[in-house]
Every structure is written in structure tokens, then in C-alpha cells.
Design an enzyme around this catalytic site. Structure first.
Site, mmCIF file in Angstrom:
data_model
loop_
_atom_site.group_PDB
_atom_site.id
_atom_site.type_symbol
_atom_site.label_atom_id
_atom_site.label_comp_id
_atom_site.label_asym_id
_atom_site.label_seq_id
_atom_site.Cartn_x
_atom_site.Cartn_y
_atom_site.Cartn_z
ATOM 1 N N HIS B 183 6.575 -9.092 47.087
ATOM 2 C CA HIS B 183 7.190 -10.389 46.773
ATOM 3 C C HIS B 183 6.305 -10.967 45.678
ATOM 4 C CE1 HIS B 183 8.356 -14.685 47.492
ATOM 5 N NE2 HIS B 183 7.071 -14.891 47.265
ATOM 6 N N HIS B 236 13.379 -9.097 45.802
ATOM 7 C CA HIS B 236 14.188 -10.256 45.378
ATOM 8 C C HIS B 236 13.789 -10.838 44.015
ATOM 9 C CE1 HIS B 236 11.810 -12.635 48.740
ATOM 10 N NE2 HIS B 236 11.024 -12.357 47.729
ATOM 11 N N ASP B 309 18.173 -10.378 51.997
ATOM 12 C CA ASP B 309 17.057 -11.317 52.110
ATOM 13 C C ASP B 309 17.271 -12.257 53.297
ATOM 14 O OD1 ASP B 309 14.608 -12.180 51.425
ATOM 15 O OD2 ASP B 309 15.193 -13.243 49.608
#
Lengths: 323, 428
Positions: B183, B236, B309
Site C-alpha cells: 500500500h 489499489h 478493496d
């Protein structure tokens, strides 16, 4: 337009209570110039008659001040405004209340709502808190400052202060100086003074400048003296001392040197330039005492006085809409 | 022996470049035959299913799901998560390790996978926490977790800040031949931030953090990646600069992949204008230009995969002013329909979207699924891509019902989900 506004000042006693299009007063953004002008006109009338009994618009109405941040000035101002209009006022200071015990804003809202107040005045450290509250209560909500977002009654009292001294806002050169990034006062004033046709300049260190602020119809200066050059109004903002400890700016000393207002720097503004500050002031940090206390040049005390009048106009407008 | 034939289906299998009306034969949970037109082979089938021109594709492989169970079962149990996944056409999901306790040792991987297999339904895979307690300071027992079945390593919703630890984590995961999922967020730049920085944050008075917080970490990691043989995956991804960095790294030949999620190609920061906390996500909703870049990245393959997600969040944690509200939203119920929006809007072909939802994540994670090639597990779905519905969190199968897409009209309904040839979900 200048004439019209001046006329507005002179004929304010003829104006009646204002009715707003919104049920709440959450921000200046989105308010029409007409709404703003009529609130100011009504504010003039209240300023001319600064005593009880001028209107009993709030008779039988309950106003709750819900302050999540400490504030003497704004809370007292709202309280006085409501009482002058005959309203009953309840103050809830968060310290020592159930909020401190972990009750959420919405639980508090539900609880207070069950007591059927007519107007809730909220100050909160989170942007958007006033809107959130308004979505969960039946009463009207006045935003008395939410985070970095808006402080609409401050902008109204600032405009009222300017109008009473100069008679107009349109065409004035106004510099808003200091911690723009963290200031709700700056945002509300940008919306209000811009809507009424002032030429706005923001003056601040680049580290206290929020992103893309130039899109809000202002010009930006990082040189203090160039920024206030020729300005009719120099509006100083409070800089929280923790922001001067090497994070946003290197030191208090450097800040005052580069961005603090003193009589020397004020010479660069227009000859009859006036100084404003929403308070509370950090004397010697963003403004020196000689300038702040200069009765000729400083409007700071008038601002406090106009606070009550402007808030009377707002409270009255919201109950007028309700009835 | 159990044999099932599906015919008159619109078969979409990017792995074999099949896109047309055809059939699928499944024998004992394994794909026996697949092809266009009418099946040539005749035989005895226990079931012959007329798909009536519904789409038949490999099941979705959702590579980013945060389970709330163990630790916050009140938000969502493993059973409802798996039911919601099946309902959403997800045949395999990869779970983030941010549970209580954190999945940072082999027994936790075992426990989660074992519990999921007892419940049955979609395949559940687990990532191992890259660092102990996800603290970002000490390497967790990656090797033992790999032996227990961890499919990759990640620090979940935080970046590894320390470059030295990051270098070692990349090297160590390459030794174990597992991908590292990052991330990407420079936490110093995003400290206290409430949304993406820009005119909207300025107007709303919310503290913004610059979108560069993403690419700064990606760039650092790509430099480190050149010194190792690791496989590096950006989770993401949401910014134009980040996507461009991945695109260039791929052109250079680095083993880098990326996924994004529906909010980042369907919404932008303007959605936050009313301080609705359902739009508080991590990473935050970005600018319109970033949103366009995400679509471009999905179309040209700079972004490989789409994940849900999925992140269960307590309703109380959302019933707050925007600043203190917790980021995250539900995703498994809406993954397919939201992704199909890009097909309906003409941005991306149906085969590409199915690839991004199945083949790509399965390849990145080296899991079962993503293909219907003969001999492979029969993990697939039947769906009607044009059927419309309106998203309502209250109707989610998942217990996690906060969605940034509340009242959003979408097209695409899953009618059946099969794992190993057995229906784990059939729409009534």
C-alpha cells in the site's frame, strides 16, 4: 452599486427581518449577494439599536450553544444576541459534559433534538461538523466555526464592520493575512467579500497557503508589504503558536518579522487603511499592540461590537423562516 | 464421476482468447472441454444447463479483502464474507492480515484457511503480515508463513516506511518466491490528512495530502526492486504519477504489477463535497485527472487487476465528522457490476475487464482460478452483463454495508458461482 450599498446603510431601519433560502446557516459559500446584503442591512439596524427590546423575534424560542472548542467571544456574542431578541439561551460547554465521556456528536444531537430547541449554534474542531449536525436535528443550525471550513457569522460581522466604517465593500482592496490554510475565518471572508465585489488578496507564507486557493477568486502574495500595498483593509488572522515552532514557519520571531503587522509596514497600505483581526490576538506575533490598539486605524473593537448585531440578524432570519 | 454441460453460454476466457457463444463441460470439478459453437463430443451428463446466452467466465479472484474475523466479528463474520463473495461472483479471495490477532505467523494462516474451508464456498487465501504486528519495524516469519500457505506478504494498509527494512523484505520474499504487496503512502506526507489535496480540500477545509505520497513510495520501491529478484505489487493504485511509474517499470522489464479498485475509476474527490464519510477511503479519492489515468492504466495494462478493496468499517466509526471517520468501505457485493461500468461506458472490452478481475490477479498471486483451460479447476460464474440494479448497502450479503456507491445504478448480475464445478451460489 456603491450608491446602492450606501443607500442600504442609510435606509436600513426600513428593512424588515430577512428570510433565508436555507433552513440553516452553515456557510457563506452558496449564499446570494441579496441574502448577504439583507442580513447586513438588518445588522445595521441592530447595531444602531444595541439594546434589549428592539425586537422580540426570539421570544419563546430556545437557542442552544454547543461549543466543542473553547470560545468566550463567539459564545458570549451569540448568547447576548439571542437574549436581546428575547430568546432563552442554554450553553453547553463540552468540557465536563457527556461529550467528554465519549458521547458522539450525533448522540448529542439526538439528545438535544429531543428537547426541541429552535436553533442550535455549534462550534466544532472538525470541518463539516455543522452540516452533519444539521442532517440529524429538526432545529435550525448555525455554524459558529467548523474546523478549517467556515465561520459565516464572523464574515458577516466583518462585513458589517467594514460597511459601517466605509459604507461599501464593492471595489475595496482587502488583504487577508496569515494562517490561511487553517483559517475558517479566511474561507468565509473570501466567499463573502468576494461575492460582494471586493478585490481580495491573500498574504501568507507559502507553507500556510492551501492548495489551489487561487481558483477562489483571490490573488496570492508571499511578500507581506507587496501584498498589503494600497489596500483599504488589512485583515490579520491568528497564527496558532504551535505552528511557529519550526513546522509551518521557523520561529515566532521570523514570522513577526516577515508577516507580522506593525505601523511601519502598515504605511504601505492605502493612506486611510483600516486594520481588522477576528481575535483572539497574539500580540507581538501577527500584530503589534500599537497597531491593534490604534483607535483611528484598528476596527478590532468594532468587530466585537458588530458580532452581536450580525448574529441578531442571523438568529432572527432563521426563526423568521421557521414561522 | 459427475459430468455437467453448460451450453449456449457467452464464454469469455481471456486466458484462451475465447469470446463467443459456446459450451463448457465440467467433469468431477475440472474443466473437461470448452469451446465455441455446439459441443461435438456427446456423452452422459448428470446435468445439462442451458445458459440462455448468459456470460460464462472464470470466477473473480479478489486480491484485496480485509476480513473482520477474527477480532471484529461483529462487523462481519468469515461466513458472511464468504457468502457475500459467492454472491458477488468471487471464487477466490486473498485476505489482508490486519485482523486481531494480526496474521503474522504460520498458525494464524492455518487457522484462517482451515476455518474458511470448514465453512466452504469461495477459496480463501491469506497474505502474511510483512512485519510483526504490522508495526513496520521487524520482519515477520515470512518463511514459516509461506510454508503454511501465505500467498504473498504485505503490511496491509500501511507502507513500509523504513527503506532498509523494505529492501530486506523484498529480498526475502524473492527468496520465498512470493509477491510483496505494498500500500503506497508516504506517511510523513499524509500525517493527519483527511483527503486528497486540491481545490476541493481547500474549499471544504479538510486537510489534504498531496497525491505524490503514492508515487514517492512506488519510486523508492522500484529502485530497491532493481537490486533484487522480487515480485512487487502496488495495491489499489490511484494516481496518474503512480500509474506512469508502474508503466515505465514494466517497460523496463521489472517484475511489477498493480491493482486498483472501483472507487478509483468511478469516483473522484468531488464526491466528498457533502462530507459524506462513505467516501472516506484509503487511499483517498483523487482528482478527475487521476481517475482518467486509472481507466487508461486498466485499458493499456499498466494496471493489471481490479480488486474490491473490501474493508468492513463499524457504522459508528463512519457516523462522525469527516476528519475522525474511519476510512474504508464494503466491496465484494459490487465488484463485478461496478467494474462492468467501464465496459458499458465503452472504455474497456469485456475480455479485458474479465482478465483484470480473474486471470491477472490469479497470475500475480499464483492461485487457482482465472482460467477455464481444460484440466484446471472449474471455478466460474454465470452472469447477465446488461441487467440493471441499484446498489443498496442494506441488501448486501456482506454484513459490511457501507458503500460509496449507495443508490448508484449499475448493470451486471451474477446468477451462479461455481467452485470446483459445484454451485456455491445460485440466484433464486
Amino acid at each position: 452599486m456603491t450608491k446602492q450599498e450606501t443607500k442600504g446603510v442609510q435606509s436600513h431601519e426600513a428593512t424588515g427581518p430577512v428570510a433565508l433560502t436555507s433552513r440553516h446557516l452553515l456557510g457563506i459559500e452558496g449564499m446570494s449577494p441579496i441574502e448577504i446584503r439583507s442580513l447586513l442591512d438588518r445588522g445595521h439596524m441592530f447595531a444602531d439599536n444595541p439594546h434589549d427590546g428592539v425586537s422580540d423575534a426570539l421570544k419563546g424560542k430556545t437557542i442552544i450553544n454547543l461549543f466543542y472548542e473553547n470560545s468566550t467571544r463567539t459564545r458570549v456574542s451569540f448568547e447576548l444576541a439571542a437574549k436581546r431578541l428575547g430568546g432563552s439561551v442554554l450553553n453547553i460547554a463540552v468540557a465536563g459534559s457527556s461529550v467528554k465521556k465519549g458521547e458522539t456528536l450525533l448522540d448529542t444531537a439526538t439528545t438535544l433534538n429531543a428537547m426541541h430547541p429552535d436553533i442550535l449554534v455549534i462550534r466544532h474542531n472538525c470541518s463539516g461538523a455543522a452540516l452533519l449536525l444539521s442532517q440529524h436535528v429538526d432545529s435550525a443550525v448555525i455554524n459558529a466555526g467548523d474546523g478549517r471550513h467556515e465561520h459565516p457569522t464572523q464574515a458577516l460581522l466583518d462585513a458589517l464592520t467594514i460597511c459601517r466604517r466605509i459604507g461599501r465593500i464593492e471595489g475595496l482592496k482587502i488583504a487577508i493575512c496569515g494562517d490561511i490554510a487553517n483559517s475558517r475565518v479566511a474561507r468565509s471572508n473570501i466567499h463573502l467579500l468576494g461575492t460582494l465585489g471586493a478585490e481580495l488578496r491573500l498574504v501568507c507564507p507559502v507553507t500556510l497557503l492551501p492548495a489551489n486557493i487561487g481558483n477562489m477568486g483571490v490573488s496570492v502574495y508571499t511578500d507581506f508589504e507587496a501584498g498589503i500595498e494600497g489596500c483599504d483593509i488589512v485583515m490579520m488572522l491568528r497564527l496558532q503558536t504551535e505552528r511557529m515552532a519550526g513546522t509551518e514557519t521557523p520561529s515566532q520571531r521570523e514570522y513577526f518579522n516577515l508577516f507580522g503587522l506593525d505601523s511601519g509596514k502598515l504605511m504601505r497600505a492605502a493612506p486611510k487603511a483600516l486594520v481588522m483581526h477576528p481575535g483572539p490576538m497574539n500580540r507581538g506575533v501577527e500584530i503589534d499592540s500599537a497597531t491593534a490598539d490604534d483607535v483611528e486605524k484598528s476596527l478590532i473593537r468594532t468587530q466585537v461590537e458588530m458580532g452581536v448585531a450580525a448574529r441578531m440578524a442571523c438568529l432572527e432570519a432563521l426563526v423568521t423562516r421557521q414561522t | 464421476m459427475t459430468a455437467i454441460r453448460f451450453f449456449d453460454a457467452h464464454i469469455i476466457d481471456p486466458s484462451q482468447s475465447i469470446d463467443g457463444i459456446g459450451y463448457l463441460d465440467v467433469v468431477d470439478g475440472v474443466v473437461d472441454a470448452i469451446g465455441l459453437g455446439t459441443p461435438l463430443k456427446t456423452g452422459k451428463f448428470e446435468q445439462v444447463i442451458d445458459c440462455k446466452l448468459s456470460c460464462l467466465s472464470p470466477g473473480l479472484v479478489d486480491m484485496r479483502v480485509q476480513p473482520a474475523d477474527p477480532g471484529s466479528e461483529h462487523l462481519e463474520s468469515l461466513a458472511t464474507l464468504l457468502a457475500a463473495a459467492a454472491n458477488g461472483g468471487i471464487t477466490a479471495l486473498a485476505c489482508l492480515p490486519d485482523t486481531r490477532p494480526v496474521i503474522d505467523e504460520a498458525s494464524a494462516i492455518d487457522s484462517l484457511c482451515l476455518r474458511a474451508s470448514r465453512i466452504g464456498g469461495s477459496r480463501l487465501y491469506a497474505y502474511g503480515a510483512a512485519t510483526k504486528s504490522l508495526a513496520g519495524t521487524e520482519m515477520a516469519e515470512l518463511g514459516l508463513m509461506a510454508e503454511a500457505g501465505a500467498i504473498g506478504f504485505t503490511n496491509s494498509t500501511t507502507s513500509i516506511d523504513d527503506s532498509l527494512i523494505m529492501r530486506r523484505l523484498l529480498a526475502y520474499s524473492s527468496m520465498l518466491d512470493k509477491p510483496f504487496i505494498q500500500h503506497c503512502e508516504d506517511h510523513a506526507l499524509t500525517a493527519d490528512s483527511e483527503m486528497n489535496e486540491g481545490e476541493t480540500s481547500t474549499r471544504l477545509g479538510l486537510l489534504g495530502s498531496p497525491s505524490e505520497a503514492e508515487v514517492i513510495i512506488i519510486d523508492r520501491d522500484l529502485h530497491l526492486l532493481r537490486r533484487t529478484e522480487a515480485r512487487y505489487h502496488v495495491a489499489h493504485i490511484s494516481t496518474r504519477a503512480g500509474i506512469e511509474a508502474v508503466r515505465q517499470a514494466k517497460a523496463e522489464g521489472l517484475a511489477v504489477t498493480a491493482d486498483t479498485s472501483p472507487p478509483y475509476f468511478l469516483l473522484n474527490e468531488l464526491a466528498i463535497s457533502t462530507y459524506n464519510t462513505a467516501f472516506k477511503l484509503s487511499p483517498p479519492l483523487r482528482s478527475e485527472d487521476d481517475r482518467q489515468a486509472v481507466i487508461e492504466g486498466l485499458a493499456d495494462g499498466a494496471i493489471d487487476a481490479i480488486s474490491s478493496d473490501h474493508m468492513p468499517v463499524d457504522r459508528d466509526a463512519k457516523m462522525q465528522p469527516f476528519g475522525p471517520a474511519q476510512p474504508g468501505a464494503s466491496g465484494v457485493d459490487t465488484l463485478l457490476a461496478l467494474s462492468l461500468t467501464l465496459v458499458h461506458q465503452g472504455h474497456i472490452s469485456m475480455t479485458r475487464i474479465i482478465e483484470a478481475l480473474s486471470l491477472a490477479p490469479a497470475s500475480i498471486l499464483d492461485t487457482t482460478g482465472g482460467t477455464l483451460s481444460p484440466g484446471g479447476a472449474a471455478d466460474f460464474i454465470l452472469f447477465r452483463p446488461d441487467s440493471s440494479w441499484i446498489i443498496a448497502g442494506a441488501n448486501f450479503k456482506s454484513d459490511s454495508r457501507i458503500t460509496p456507491f449507495e443508490s448508484h445504478p449499475v448493470q451486471g448480475i451474477v446468477d451462479a458461482t461455481y467452485v470446483d464445478g459445484a454451485a456455491i451460489f445460485l440466484r433464486q
